[in-house]
Design a protein around this motif. Structure first.
Motif, PDB file in Angstrom:
ATOM      1  N   GLU A 293       0.837  -1.211   0.000  1.00 39.23           N
ATOM      2  CA  GLU A 293       0.000   0.000   0.000  1.00 39.23           C
ATOM      3  C   GLU A 293       0.871   1.259   0.000  1.00 39.23           C
ATOM      4  O   GLU A 293       0.598   2.216  -0.737  1.00 39.23           O
ATOM      5  CB  GLU A 293      -0.915  -0.007   1.232  1.00 39.23           C
ATOM      6  CG  GLU A 293      -1.861   1.173   1.272  1.00 39.23           C
ATOM      7  CD  GLU A 293      -2.743   1.177   2.510  1.00 39.23           C
ATOM      8  OE1 GLU A 293      -2.821   0.133   3.205  1.00 39.23           O
ATOM      9  OE2 GLU A 293      -3.350   2.234   2.784  1.00 39.23           O
ATOM     10  N   LEU A 294       1.920   1.256   0.806  1.00 38.78           N
ATOM     11  CA  LEU A 294       2.819   2.413   0.845  1.00 38.78           C
ATOM     12  C   LEU A 294       3.459   2.633  -0.525  1.00 38.78           C
ATOM     13  O   LEU A 294       3.520   3.766  -1.021  1.00 38.78           O
ATOM     14  CB  LEU A 294       3.898   2.207   1.916  1.00 38.78           C
ATOM     15  CG  LEU A 294       4.877   3.355   2.094  1.00 38.78           C
ATOM     16  CD1 LEU A 294       4.167   4.624   2.577  1.00 38.78           C
ATOM     17  CD2 LEU A 294       5.991   2.974   3.072  1.00 38.78           C
TER      18      LEU A 294
ATOM     19  N   LYS B  19      20.670   6.617   1.236  1.00 40.78           N
ATOM     20  CA  LYS B  19      20.114   6.558   2.587  1.00 40.78           C
ATOM     21  C   LYS B  19      19.049   5.494   2.699  1.00 40.78           C
ATOM     22  O   LYS B  19      18.308   5.244   1.752  1.00 40.78           O
ATOM     23  CB  LYS B  19      19.439   7.887   2.936  1.00 40.78           C
ATOM     24  CG  LYS B  19      20.384   8.949   3.386  1.00 40.78           C
ATOM     25  CD  LYS B  19      19.605  10.106   3.962  1.00 40.78           C
ATOM     26  CE  LYS B  19      20.575  11.121   4.530  1.00 40.78           C
ATOM     27  NZ  LYS B  19      19.922  12.284   5.037  1.00 40.78           N
ATOM     28  N   TYR B  20      18.990   4.915   3.893  1.00 47.08           N
ATOM     29  CA  TYR B  20      17.839   4.094   4.260  1.00 47.08           C
ATOM     30  C   TYR B  20      16.803   5.016   4.897  1.00 47.08           C
ATOM     31  O   TYR B  20      17.161   5.976   5.603  1.00 47.08           O
ATOM     32  CB  TYR B  20      18.211   3.071   5.337  1.00 47.08           C
ATOM     33  CG  TYR B  20      18.899   1.827   4.858  1.00 47.08           C
ATOM     34  CD1 TYR B  20      18.209   0.848   4.145  1.00 47.08           C
ATOM     35  CD2 TYR B  20      20.235   1.607   5.166  1.00 47.08           C
ATOM     36  CE1 TYR B  20      18.850  -0.315   3.738  1.00 47.08           C
ATOM     37  CE2 TYR B  20      20.880   0.449   4.760  1.00 47.08           C
ATOM     38  CZ  TYR B  20      20.184  -0.504   4.049  1.00 47.08           C
ATOM     39  OH  TYR B  20      20.814  -1.652   3.654  1.00 47.08           O
ATOM     40  N   ILE B  21      15.565   4.721   4.672  1.00 45.74           N
ATOM     41  CA  ILE B  21      14.470   5.315   5.441  1.00 45.74           C
ATOM     42  C   ILE B  21      13.808   4.121   6.117  1.00 45.74           C
ATOM     43  O   ILE B  21      13.294   3.225   5.445  1.00 45.74           O
ATOM     44  CB  ILE B  21      13.468   6.067   4.541  1.00 45.74           C
ATOM     45  CG1 ILE B  21      14.188   7.141   3.721  1.00 45.74           C
ATOM     46  CG2 ILE B  21      12.355   6.690   5.392  1.00 45.74           C
ATOM     47  CD1 ILE B  21      13.326   7.773   2.625  1.00 45.74           C
ATOM     48  N   LEU B  22      13.858   4.083   7.436  1.00 49.31           N
ATOM     49  CA  LEU B  22      13.478   2.870   8.161  1.00 49.31           C
ATOM     50  C   LEU B  22      12.331   3.120   9.133  1.00 49.31           C
ATOM     51  O   LEU B  22      12.014   4.264   9.462  1.00 49.31           O
ATOM     52  CB  LEU B  22      14.693   2.335   8.927  1.00 49.31           C
ATOM     53  CG  LEU B  22      15.894   1.956   8.057  1.00 49.31           C
ATOM     54  CD1 LEU B  22      17.123   1.695   8.921  1.00 49.31           C
ATOM     55  CD2 LEU B  22      15.585   0.769   7.175  1.00 49.31           C
ATOM     56  N   GLU B  23      11.760   2.015   9.570  1.00 45.38           N
ATOM     57  CA  GLU B  23      10.684   2.036  10.566  1.00 45.38           C
ATOM     58  C   GLU B  23       9.511   2.887  10.099  1.00 45.38           C
ATOM     59  O   GLU B  23       8.890   3.592  10.893  1.00 45.38           O
ATOM     60  CB  GLU B  23      11.216   2.482  11.928  1.00 45.38           C
ATOM     61  CG  GLU B  23      12.286   1.540  12.456  1.00 45.38           C
ATOM     62  CD  GLU B  23      12.861   1.934  13.796  1.00 45.38           C
ATOM     63  OE1 GLU B  23      12.446   2.962  14.360  1.00 45.38           O
ATOM     64  OE2 GLU B  23      13.744   1.212  14.273  1.00 45.38           O
TER      65      GLU B  23
ATOM     66  N   ASN C 201       0.888   4.938   7.377  1.00 40.98           N
ATOM     67  CA  ASN C 201       0.374   6.289   7.648  1.00 40.98           C
ATOM     68  C   ASN C 201       1.482   7.344   7.780  1.00 40.98           C
ATOM     69  O   ASN C 201       1.206   8.487   8.125  1.00 40.98           O
ATOM     70  CB  ASN C 201      -0.576   6.310   8.844  1.00 40.98           C
ATOM     71  CG  ASN C 201       0.066   5.800  10.104  1.00 40.98           C
ATOM     72  OD1 ASN C 201       1.282   5.629  10.148  1.00 40.98           O
ATOM     73  ND2 ASN C 201      -0.734   5.544  11.121  1.00 40.98           N
ATOM     74  N   ASP C 202       2.733   6.983   7.478  1.00 41.40           N
ATOM     75  CA  ASP C 202       3.827   7.967   7.404  1.00 41.40           C
ATOM     76  C   ASP C 202       3.938   8.564   6.004  1.00 41.40           C
ATOM     77  O   ASP C 202       4.889   9.312   5.722  1.00 41.40           O
ATOM     78  CB  ASP C 202       5.173   7.321   7.747  1.00 41.40           C
ATOM     79  CG  ASP C 202       5.311   6.964   9.215  1.00 41.40           C
ATOM     80  OD1 ASP C 202       4.621   7.588  10.039  1.00 41.40           O
ATOM     81  OD2 ASP C 202       6.106   6.045   9.519  1.00 41.40           O
TER      82      ASP C 202
ATOM     83  N   ILE D  65       6.945  11.000   4.540  1.00 43.54           N
ATOM     84  CA  ILE D  65       7.921  10.463   3.577  1.00 43.54           C
ATOM     85  C   ILE D  65       7.935  11.341   2.322  1.00 43.54           C
ATOM     86  O   ILE D  65       8.995  11.718   1.824  1.00 43.54           O
ATOM     87  CB  ILE D  65       7.582   9.000   3.213  1.00 43.54           C
ATOM     88  CG1 ILE D  65       7.731   8.106   4.432  1.00 43.54           C
ATOM     89  CG2 ILE D  65       8.471   8.507   2.072  1.00 43.54           C
ATOM     90  CD1 ILE D  65       7.139   6.714   4.255  1.00 43.54           C
ATOM     91  N   LYS D  66       6.757  11.693   1.829  1.00 45.99           N
ATOM     92  CA  LYS D  66       6.670  12.541   0.636  1.00 45.99           C
ATOM     93  C   LYS D  66       7.367  13.873   0.885  1.00 45.99           C
ATOM     94  O   LYS D  66       8.119  14.362   0.038  1.00 45.99           O
ATOM     95  CB  LYS D  66       5.204  12.773   0.250  1.00 45.99           C
ATOM     96  CG  LYS D  66       4.561  11.540  -0.331  1.00 45.99           C
ATOM     97  CD  LYS D  66       3.137  11.625  -0.814  1.00 45.99           C
ATOM     98  CE  LYS D  66       2.235  12.674  -0.454  1.00 45.99           C
ATOM     99  NZ  LYS D  66       0.840  12.471  -0.871  1.00 45.99           N
ATOM    100  N   LYS D  67       7.142  14.460   2.046  1.00 43.16           N
ATOM    101  CA  LYS D  67       7.760  15.749   2.391  1.00 43.16           C
ATOM    102  C   LYS D  67       9.285  15.611   2.404  1.00 43.16           C
ATOM    103  O   LYS D  67      10.004  16.453   1.853  1.00 43.16           O
ATOM    104  CB  LYS D  67       7.243  16.193   3.768  1.00 43.16           C
ATOM    105  CG  LYS D  67       7.722  17.535   4.217  1.00 43.16           C
ATOM    106  CD  LYS D  67       7.026  17.947   5.510  1.00 43.16           C
ATOM    107  CE  LYS D  67       7.526  19.254   6.014  1.00 43.16           C
ATOM    108  NZ  LYS D  67       8.435  19.167   7.142  1.00 43.16           N
ATOM    109  N   GLY D  68       9.793  14.561   3.018  1.00 43.54           N
ATOM    110  CA  GLY D  68      11.237  14.343   3.083  1.00 43.54           C
ATOM    111  C   GLY D  68      11.850  14.136   1.709  1.00 43.54           C
ATOM    112  O   GLY D  68      12.926  14.672   1.409  1.00 43.54           O
TER     113      GLY D  68
END
Ligand code: FES
Length: 99
Positions: free
Chosen positions: A32-33, A73-77, A81-82, A86-89
């Motif tokens: 879904e993400l 970079k990893y984006i973890l955890e 609903n983040d 995530i989009k902003k980052g």
């Protein structure tokens, strides 16, 4: 062999690995993400960011795991609903690449 330049400025890989009986990103909602991020990248980011489903990124206990290039970079955890965070980052990272 053939080489070709990428059309995107950033590439994001979202682990969609499913592992029966063990902790995995798929069971935490990575499909879904990924679907939501792909739609956003295509419709709102003019394809400057490309989002791909990936296999295991080796961070199963810290999933949902993403990798981001050229930031390396990893984006973890992350959680489904983040999405907005995530989009902003990613958008901020893209802007930094352009300056
Ligand atoms: S299952 Fe996602 S990092 Fe391994």
């Amino acid at each position: 062999m053939k080489e070709e330049n990428l059309s995107s400025k950033m590439e994001v890989f979202v682990c969609n690995h499913k592992r029966d009986g063990d902790e995995c990103c798929f069971d935490k909602g990575s499909k879904e993400l990924t679907d939501n991020l792909k739609k956003w990248a295509k419709e709102d980011m003019n394809r400057e960011i490309k989002v791909f489903r990936s296999g295991c990124l080796g961070k199963c206990s810290e999933g949902i795991a993403l990798t981001c290039f050229p930031q390396n970079k990893y984006i973890l955890e992350t959680k489904v609903n983040d999405l907005e965070e995530i989009k902003k980052g990613l958008k901020e990272a893209l802007q930094k690449l352009k300056t």
